[in-house]
Design a protein around this motif. Structure first.
Motif, PDB file in Angstrom:
ATOM      1  N   GLN A  18       8.873   2.417 -29.637  1.00 47.43           N
ATOM      2  CA  GLN A  18       9.652   1.714 -30.226  1.00 47.43           C
ATOM      3  C   GLN A  18       9.607   0.102 -29.607  1.00 47.43           C
ATOM      4  OE1 GLN A  18      13.868   3.167 -30.540  1.00 47.43           O
ATOM      5  NE2 GLN A  18      12.922   5.412 -30.209  1.00 47.43           N
ATOM      6  N   ARG A  21      12.117  -2.747 -29.403  1.00 47.64           N
ATOM      7  CA  ARG A  21      13.246  -3.139 -28.745  1.00 47.64           C
ATOM      8  C   ARG A  21      12.922  -3.999 -27.590  1.00 47.64           C
ATOM      9  NH1 ARG A  21      17.213   1.576 -27.550  1.00 47.64           N
ATOM     10  NH2 ARG A  21      17.082   2.985 -29.101  1.00 47.64           N
ATOM     11  N   LYS A  64      19.266  -2.284 -22.735  1.00 49.97           N
ATOM     12  CA  LYS A  64      19.433  -2.152 -24.222  1.00 49.97           C
ATOM     13  C   LYS A  64      18.303  -0.729 -24.436  1.00 49.97           C
ATOM     14  CE  LYS A  64      20.862  -6.448 -25.895  1.00 49.97           C
ATOM     15  NZ  LYS A  64      20.401  -7.490 -26.741  1.00 49.97           N
TER      16      LYS A  64
END
Length: 345
Positions: free
Chosen positions: A244, A247, A341
């Protein structure tokens, strides 16, 4: 006549300060076993941990950290020899980690001690090499006083994940030159659990001051580092970083985990485009790549380093060869927001 106060045995003093009941019980039992296995050994404190010495050789030591215990044979050759017996334990070349309520089996401790004693005996039996006669005595070399001279790169990297040069860079990037000793130790405690290594790295960095410029070095320019411990496993974090990339790279980013493979992040409102190249991929451990935003004359280097902890994983984001102090502060702010995050679902 005044009564003399009985001096407390150093290991008694250490155990008295262990607040965790399970750890105190486990280490106390381990100590009694070592006393039985090593009759006549000297109980002392070495590298800020309880240790047992026989004829001047340290045979065994143990310690308690924030959430786990450790056993240390004071040798890099013992643990590798017992690889099969230690299957299932978290180990390094220099030690074994175990939970306070899951003590090491007595048979395993006995084996560790036996292997260390055999190693010491073998070393003592090696014949001395005859020295050639010299016309005059050479001056005795001065005793090494710098921590970086007394403790090898291999030792610090094995224990903490970084060699001395990498630690100096990371601490410079984190602005550690502005911290006093107590603050520096507290800063290191977020990533390094061993109190001895916290102190050693702190002293080594303080000794190095005066030879560096804060935030910039001759070889790597302006740098920045952000370290956070995230509540997830190293494998889970690695999967998020590598599958990912949007991100942390930005919206629209794609990434192939292969050295010398280019990547690109499209420009979007409020953020420049970024391009670069993957340099190093060590699954579950390290990812290194270049980082070249629009407008920068030269690319910087970005590295992610993952270090498993007892409760989560420590992620270090380090950048070097940044163009200036302004870019350094911008990157510090960026990664301070991005890293947390990565743990969010």
């Amino acid at each position: 006549m005044a009564t003399k106060t009985r001096e407390l045995n150093p290991i008694d003093a250490y155990l008295a300060k262990v607040a965790d009941p399970a750890a105190k019980k486990t280490l106390g039992a381990l100590r009694m076993q070592l006393r039985t296995l090593l009759p006549g050994a000297t109980e002392t404190i070495s590298y800020q941990m309880p240790a047992f010495k026989v004829d001047g050789n340290t045979v065994a030591g143990f310690a308690f950290f924030k959430s786990h215990c450790g056993y240390y044979p004071f040798s890099g050759g013992v643990v590798p020899q017992l690889k099969a017996e230690l299957d299932g334990y978290t180990t390094s070349k220099s030690g074994i980690t175990f939970l306070p309520d899951e003590p090491l089996p007595a048979k395993l401790v006995k084996k560790l001690v036996q292997v260390r004693l055999a190693e010491i005996a073998t070393r003592a039996k090696k014949p001395a090499v005859a020295k050639k006669p010299v016309a005059a005595k050479k001056p005795v070399a001065a005793k090494k006083t710098l921590v970086t001279e007394r403790v090898t790169d291999a030792a610090v990297k094995e224990a903490t994940g970084r060699d001395w040069k990498a630690w100096m860079r990371a601490l410079d990037a984190a602005g550690a030159a502005e911290l006093n000793h107590k603050q520096l130790v507290a800063h290191l405690a977020r990533e390094v659990e061993s109190r001895w290594w916290q102190q050693s790295i702190s002293v080594a960095y303080e000794q190095a001051q005066g030879k560096r410029v804060v935030g910039e070095t001759a070889g790597t320019g302006f740098q920045v580092g952000v370290v956070r411990t995230l509540p997830m496993s190293a494998s889970e974090l690695w999967e998020r970083i590598t599958t990912q990339p949007e991100r942390w790279l930005g919206t629209g980013a794609t990434l192939k985990l292969k050295p010398k493979t280019p990547y690109e992040v499209p420009k979007r409102r409020g953020a420049p485009g970024v391009r670069g190249e993957v340099r190093v991929v060590k699954p579950g451990d390290r990812l290194r790549l270049t980082w070249h935003p629009d407008g920068w004359k030269k690319p910087a280097t970005l590295q992610f380093t993952l270090v498993p902890k007892a409760r989560g994983v420590s992620l270090t984001v380090h950048m070097e060869n940044l163009p200036d102090a302004e870019a350094r502060e911008a990157m510090r702010e960026r990664w301070a927001k991005v890293v947390p995050k990565l743990a969010q679902d």
